[in-house]
Structures are given as C-alpha cells and as structure tokens.
Design a protein around this motif. Sequence first.
Motif, PDB file in Angstrom:
ATOM      1  N   GLY A 278     -17.499 -16.136  15.442  1.00  0.00           N
ATOM      2  CA  GLY A 278     -16.971 -16.257  16.798  1.00  0.00           C
ATOM      3  C   GLY A 278     -15.668 -15.530  17.021  1.00  0.00           C
ATOM      4  N   ASP A 279     -15.014 -15.075  15.935  1.00  0.00           N
ATOM      5  CA  ASP A 279     -13.751 -14.349  16.059  1.00  0.00           C
ATOM      6  C   ASP A 279     -14.009 -12.847  16.035  1.00  0.00           C
ATOM      7  OD1 ASP A 279     -12.121 -16.578  16.197  1.00  0.00           O
ATOM      8  OD2 ASP A 279     -11.899 -16.720  14.022  1.00  0.00           O
ATOM      9  N   LYS A 280     -13.392 -12.136  16.952  1.00  0.00           N
ATOM     10  CA  LYS A 280     -13.501 -10.686  16.975  1.00  0.00           C
ATOM     11  C   LYS A 280     -12.647 -10.098  15.865  1.00  0.00           C
ATOM     12  CE  LYS A 280     -12.837  -6.691  20.008  1.00  0.00           C
ATOM     13  NZ  LYS A 280     -12.394  -6.226  21.348  1.00  0.00           N
ATOM     14  N   PRO A 281     -13.198  -9.172  15.060  1.00  0.00           N
ATOM     15  CA  PRO A 281     -12.410  -8.581  13.966  1.00  0.00           C
ATOM     16  C   PRO A 281     -11.156  -7.893  14.502  1.00  0.00           C
ATOM     17  CG  PRO A 281     -14.734  -7.992  13.776  1.00  0.00           C
ATOM     18  CD  PRO A 281     -14.570  -8.630  15.116  1.00  0.00           C
ATOM     19  N   VAL A 282     -10.047  -8.115  13.814  1.00  0.00           N
ATOM     20  CA  VAL A 282      -8.790  -7.476  14.189  1.00  0.00           C
ATOM     21  C   VAL A 282      -8.683  -6.159  13.426  1.00  0.00           C
ATOM     22  CG1 VAL A 282      -6.275  -7.673  14.192  1.00  0.00           C
ATOM     23  CG2 VAL A 282      -7.697  -9.696  14.600  1.00  0.00           C
ATOM     24  N   GLU A 283      -8.649  -5.049  14.159  1.00  0.00           N
ATOM     25  CA  GLU A 283      -8.554  -3.733  13.524  1.00  0.00           C
ATOM     26  C   GLU A 283      -7.493  -2.911  14.240  1.00  0.00           C
ATOM     27  OE1 GLU A 283     -11.294   0.134  12.214  1.00  0.00           O
ATOM     28  OE2 GLU A 283     -12.215  -1.592  13.215  1.00  0.00           O
ATOM     29  N   TRP A 284      -6.583  -2.328  13.460  1.00  0.00           N
ATOM     30  CA  TRP A 284      -5.535  -1.480  14.021  1.00  0.00           C
ATOM     31  C   TRP A 284      -5.539  -0.140  13.310  1.00  0.00           C
ATOM     32  CZ3 TRP A 284      -2.214  -6.262  12.916  1.00  0.00           C
ATOM     33  CH2 TRP A 284      -2.287  -7.152  14.000  1.00  0.00           C
ATOM     34  N   ARG A 285      -5.302   0.897  14.078  1.00  0.00           N
ATOM     35  CA  ARG A 285      -5.129   2.248  13.533  1.00  0.00           C
ATOM     36  C   ARG A 285      -3.768   2.735  14.013  1.00  0.00           C
ATOM     37  NH1 ARG A 285     -10.162   2.296  16.322  1.00  0.00           N
ATOM     38  NH2 ARG A 285     -11.945   2.001  14.924  1.00  0.00           N
ATOM     39  N   LEU A 286      -2.882   3.025  13.090  1.00  0.00           N
ATOM     40  CA  LEU A 286      -1.508   3.357  13.417  1.00  0.00           C
ATOM     41  C   LEU A 286      -1.147   4.752  12.925  1.00  0.00           C
ATOM     42  CD1 LEU A 286       0.157  -0.015  12.290  1.00  0.00           C
ATOM     43  CD2 LEU A 286      -0.786   0.548  14.542  1.00  0.00           C
ATOM     44  N   LEU A 287      -0.233   5.386  13.630  1.00  0.00           N
ATOM     45  CA  LEU A 287       0.309   6.686  13.230  1.00  0.00           C
ATOM     46  C   LEU A 287       1.823   6.565  13.131  1.00  0.00           C
ATOM     47  CD1 LEU A 287      -1.682   9.099  15.591  1.00  0.00           C
ATOM     48  CD2 LEU A 287      -1.987   8.857  13.114  1.00  0.00           C
ATOM     49  N   THR A 288       2.405   7.181  12.115  1.00  0.00           N
ATOM     50  CA  THR A 288       3.848   7.166  11.967  1.00  0.00           C
ATOM     51  C   THR A 288       4.319   8.420  11.244  1.00  0.00           C
ATOM     52  OG1 THR A 288       5.740   5.947  11.060  1.00  0.00           O
ATOM     53  CG2 THR A 288       3.701   5.839   9.804  1.00  0.00           C
ATOM     54  N   ASN A 289       5.558   8.793  11.486  1.00  0.00           N
ATOM     55  CA  ASN A 289       6.161   9.904  10.757  1.00  0.00           C
ATOM     56  C   ASN A 289       6.634   9.479   9.374  1.00  0.00           C
ATOM     57  OD1 ASN A 289       8.407   8.409  12.196  1.00  0.00           O
ATOM     58  ND2 ASN A 289       9.625   9.787  10.914  1.00  0.00           N
ATOM     59  N   LEU A 290       6.719   8.154   9.141  1.00  0.00           N
ATOM     60  CA  LEU A 290       7.236   7.635   7.876  1.00  0.00           C
ATOM     61  C   LEU A 290       6.191   7.718   6.763  1.00  0.00           C
ATOM     62  CD1 LEU A 290       9.043   4.524   9.354  1.00  0.00           C
ATOM     63  CD2 LEU A 290      10.161   6.488   8.275  1.00  0.00           C
ATOM     64  N   PRO A 291       6.615   7.901   5.516  1.00  0.00           N
ATOM     65  CA  PRO A 291       5.651   7.928   4.409  1.00  0.00           C
ATOM     66  C   PRO A 291       5.047   6.553   4.168  1.00  0.00           C
ATOM     67  CG  PRO A 291       7.908   7.974   3.573  1.00  0.00           C
ATOM     68  CD  PRO A 291       8.006   8.123   5.065  1.00  0.00           C
ATOM     69  N   VAL A 292       3.760   6.528   3.925  1.00  0.00           N
ATOM     70  CA  VAL A 292       3.065   5.273   3.609  1.00  0.00           C
ATOM     71  C   VAL A 292       2.233   5.538   2.366  1.00  0.00           C
ATOM     72  CG1 VAL A 292       1.508   3.467   4.423  1.00  0.00           C
ATOM     73  CG2 VAL A 292       2.991   4.654   6.057  1.00  0.00           C
ATOM     74  N   LEU A 293       2.822   5.220   1.213  1.00  0.00           N
ATOM     75  CA  LEU A 293       2.189   5.522  -0.066  1.00  0.00           C
ATOM     76  C   LEU A 293       1.786   4.275  -0.834  1.00  0.00           C
ATOM     77  CD1 LEU A 293       4.684   8.320  -1.192  1.00  0.00           C
ATOM     78  CD2 LEU A 293       2.506   8.597   0.010  1.00  0.00           C
ATOM     79  N   SER A 294       2.169   3.114  -0.342  1.00  0.00           N
ATOM     80  CA  SER A 294       1.879   1.873  -1.054  1.00  0.00           C
ATOM     81  C   SER A 294       1.473   0.788  -0.075  1.00  0.00           C
ATOM     82  CB  SER A 294       3.116   1.412  -1.836  1.00  0.00           C
ATOM     83  OG  SER A 294       4.155   1.050  -0.933  1.00  0.00           O
ATOM     84  N   LEU A 295       0.901  -0.286  -0.601  1.00  0.00           N
ATOM     85  CA  LEU A 295       0.522  -1.422   0.238  1.00  0.00           C
ATOM     86  C   LEU A 295       1.759  -2.039   0.863  1.00  0.00           C
ATOM     87  CD1 LEU A 295      -1.698  -3.340   1.249  1.00  0.00           C
ATOM     88  CD2 LEU A 295      -1.286  -4.731  -0.810  1.00  0.00           C
ATOM     89  N   GLU A 296       2.866  -2.084   0.130  1.00  0.00           N
ATOM     90  CA  GLU A 296       4.101  -2.651   0.655  1.00  0.00           C
ATOM     91  C   GLU A 296       4.583  -1.862   1.880  1.00  0.00           C
ATOM     92  OE1 GLU A 296       8.705  -3.657  -0.766  1.00  0.00           O
ATOM     93  OE2 GLU A 296       7.347  -2.522  -2.071  1.00  0.00           O
ATOM     94  N   GLN A 297       4.546  -0.538   1.811  1.00  0.00           N
ATOM     95  CA  GLN A 297       4.974   0.277   2.939  1.00  0.00           C
ATOM     96  C   GLN A 297       4.022   0.104   4.127  1.00  0.00           C
ATOM     97  OE1 GLN A 297       5.043   4.060   0.872  1.00  0.00           O
ATOM     98  NE2 GLN A 297       7.292   4.060   0.771  1.00  0.00           N
ATOM     99  N   ALA A 298       2.733   0.042   3.852  1.00  0.00           N
ATOM    100  CA  ALA A 298       1.756  -0.151   4.928  1.00  0.00           C
ATOM    101  C   ALA A 298       1.944  -1.511   5.584  1.00  0.00           C
ATOM    102  CB  ALA A 298       0.338  -0.022   4.373  1.00  0.00           C
ATOM    103  N   ALA A 299       2.168  -2.555   4.772  1.00  0.00           N
ATOM    104  CA  ALA A 299       2.369  -3.908   5.308  1.00  0.00           C
ATOM    105  C   ALA A 299       3.599  -3.953   6.197  1.00  0.00           C
ATOM    106  CB  ALA A 299       2.491  -4.907   4.162  1.00  0.00           C
ATOM    107  N   ARG A 300       4.648  -3.190   5.822  1.00  0.00           N
ATOM    108  CA  ARG A 300       5.856  -3.166   6.639  1.00  0.00           C
ATOM    109  C   ARG A 300       5.561  -2.534   8.002  1.00  0.00           C
ATOM    110  NH1 ARG A 300       8.894  -0.072   3.633  1.00  0.00           N
ATOM    111  NH2 ARG A 300       9.584  -1.821   2.345  1.00  0.00           N
TER     112      ARG A 300
END
Length: 445
Positions: A278-300
């Motif tokens: 009954g819950d709609k899946p939550v999906e986000w697609r983001l763009l940034t100039n910042l480096p995202v090389l780890s799960l920690e950076q992505a989570a931030r």
Amino acid sequence: MGWANTEFETIDLGDERRNKRAIRLVERLSAQPMASVPQACGDWADTMAAYRFFDNEAVDWRAILGAHTDCARTRMAVHEVVLCIQDTTELDFNGQEASGLGPLSYEAQRGMYAHPTYAVSTSRVPLGVLDAWMWARKAKDKDGSRPGVKESVRWVEGYERLAEMAAELPGTRLVYLADREADIMDLMRRAGALGTPVDWLLRSKHNRTLSGGDKLWSSVVQSEPLGEIRFVMASRKGQRAREVAQQVWAQTLELPDGKGRFVQASCIVAKEMQPAVGDKPVEWRLLTNLPVLSLEQAARMIDWYRARWEIEMFFHVLKNGCRIEALQLGSIEKIERALVLYMVVAWRIARLMRLGRSCPDLDAQLMFEPDEWKAAFILNQKRPPDTPPTLNEVVRLVARLGGFLARTGDGEPGVKTIWLGMQRILDFAAGVKFSRELQAAGSCV
C-alpha cells in the motif's frame, strides 16, 4: 527591545517614520497572522497608517527584506554548512480587484508567484529569507506563447545572488538546493562560469542521454550499489510516518551541456526496494557538483535534500497561517510590500517550532519577551516560574493554546498549533503591557 526591533535593526526606507511603521506592522501582523489587516492593526489610526505604508511607492520591498537578510546572514555565519532552498509558490487572488495580477496554472485564474530563497541549517533550523523573486505572468498571445521574461531565469538569478553572499561568508559553505524544475543546464553552466562559489544539489528531472548513448539514470543503477540507508519519513497530509530503507547508487558523469561541452556532476539514485503493501516506493534521483564516492557522502546529500521539505512548511505557514491570499490591497505592488512582512512572520513561526525541537534547552527569553513566556503559563493556568524556562517548555505551552494536546504519544507540536497559540499569547502580553503603562501613568484599570 522586541524581536521585530532586533530583526529590522538595519532597515532603511529613507525615512525614520517608515522604518518605525514597518517594525510596528510586522509586530501587529505577527501577533495576529490569521487576521485581516484592520483586525491585526486594532484601531482606525493604525489601520490607515498600514494602508498608507503599503500604498507608498517610496517603500521598496527589497529594503524591507534586506534588513531581515542582514540578520539571517549573521545567523548563517556560525554554521559550517547552510542549505539555501529555492522553490516557487502560486498565490491565488482570483475574484479580487487588484491591478497587475496575471494568469496562474489555469489561464482563467488570477494571481502572482513568489520564489524565495529560504536558508536552513543542516539540522533544519530556519535561518531566514535571503532573496525573493515575485512576478505575475502575462496573458498568452494568440499563438499560445507567453510574453515577458523567461521564468526559468529565476533559478539562475537565485544562484547568482547566493554567489554574491558566499563572498561575505567565507567560513560557511552554501548549498543551493532545489527540486526538479531547477534541473536546467543554464544553472549548471552559470555556476561553473562563476567558479562554483556555491555548491548545488538538485532533484533530477531529465533522463539525459550521455555521450556514449546511455541514459543517465539507467547508467547509474547499472553500477555497483554503495549500500543501504534508513530513515523515518515524517507524516504528512494523507501519509503516515514510516521507516524507509533505500538502496543507493552514485556515479560521477559528464553531462552534455547542449553547446558541445560537458558539465561534470555526481548523480545519486536512492530507491526503496521493498515498501510495505500500500506504500508507494520512495525514489529520488539527485544531481550535485560535489563528489559522491561513498555511502556516507551519498547519505549526506540525501539528508540535505530531505530538508527541502522546510520550504514547503514555510509556504504552508505563509498561505494558511498568515492567509496572504486573503489580502485585499488593490495592486500587486502593495501585495509585494505586505508579502515580505508576512514572510518574516512565517519564518519566525517556523523557527520557533524547529528550535523547540532541536534546541529544547535554550533559554526561552532568546525568542520570547518576559510578558510572552509568562502569558504562556498563565493562559494554561500555571504559575510562571521565578526564572526563565526552557524554549521547548514555552513552545509546548503556546501550542497547547492552539489545540496541541501534549499527550505522551503526540510528539512535538507543529506549526499550525504554534501560530494559533501565538495569537492568544501576544494579545494577552499586549494587554499586560498596556495595563502596566496605565498604572505607571496613575490611571485606574
């Protein structure tokens, strides 16, 4: 000195009387945000003075907002990172006889648009309104085109204003944060041309074709996932609070800019893989100039993006708490002058709520005058303490006056109960102040 005097300390409208009138007006509007201008002002003289203020062509709304922004800049300077959220809201004045308005989403509706830049800390405490774009659309020509300045310019100009502010805040990283409509190459190119003094984080709208022929989003999810994040999504209208678990991918890519060059960006895809029935899946697609090389950076980055909800709350207070769409001021210029005052009122209400949650042990006198926090106790039939209470204690008492039940499972109060309760608090405090003044003058009460 009241909060409005402090917030508008640098206001300069070219005449000290105008400066004082602006401060008095924002105090009155803050005391009764849901009231009409005459009801908020209280008497004929103040009501006429308010209408003269809104009608005065010498009053530049940018100067009003600028004084508040000066204070916001001071608040921002103590944070390592500040999220500068941009979004647009539609203001419906349909049926009102006000000049300068234009069509809205539906061509038959009449109104205007407001596009503020709203600064919050990474812990989501509102810091202030930094900028605003306000306009009314022109009616479409016979060929269906709409004359006037291209509306997407507001996203680029908003970035430019932040770039100017970044130079004044060398110790604070500013992050331009926006939803899908800001996913435009003009913005990314302009940021690069300025040397990217402000980082940007956008929700991706366009599944761009990359130089190799692959599509952006599918290219990212074909890479190795970084891992899984979990967070609690707060309840909203028609949606219960629930835990969300998302699988996360990220990749650094070169996005074609349409002019034969490329913009380097990190693309993050965060997708809920197993939502409850009954819950709609939550999906986000983001763009940034910042480096995202780890799960920690992505989570931030995902946590920062989730703070975008704060501007939706700000709009909620502005439209439903301050009832700005009920303003009857006769022209768009007058509405703009009133609107910036209400923006400051809405910011303060949202700030009270967030500080009460994130900094509950702050001294209440940082946000409330002594008469105000004492009124919160008295109206709740409690004896005021001898020393100033905590901010959270007073905010909860204020919210109870607005309908918050404060039961064990009710959590912290929301903005609606706070703005309703504040009306009673400020009315009571004003009465106490007037009584004290009468007694000092030797009059009977």
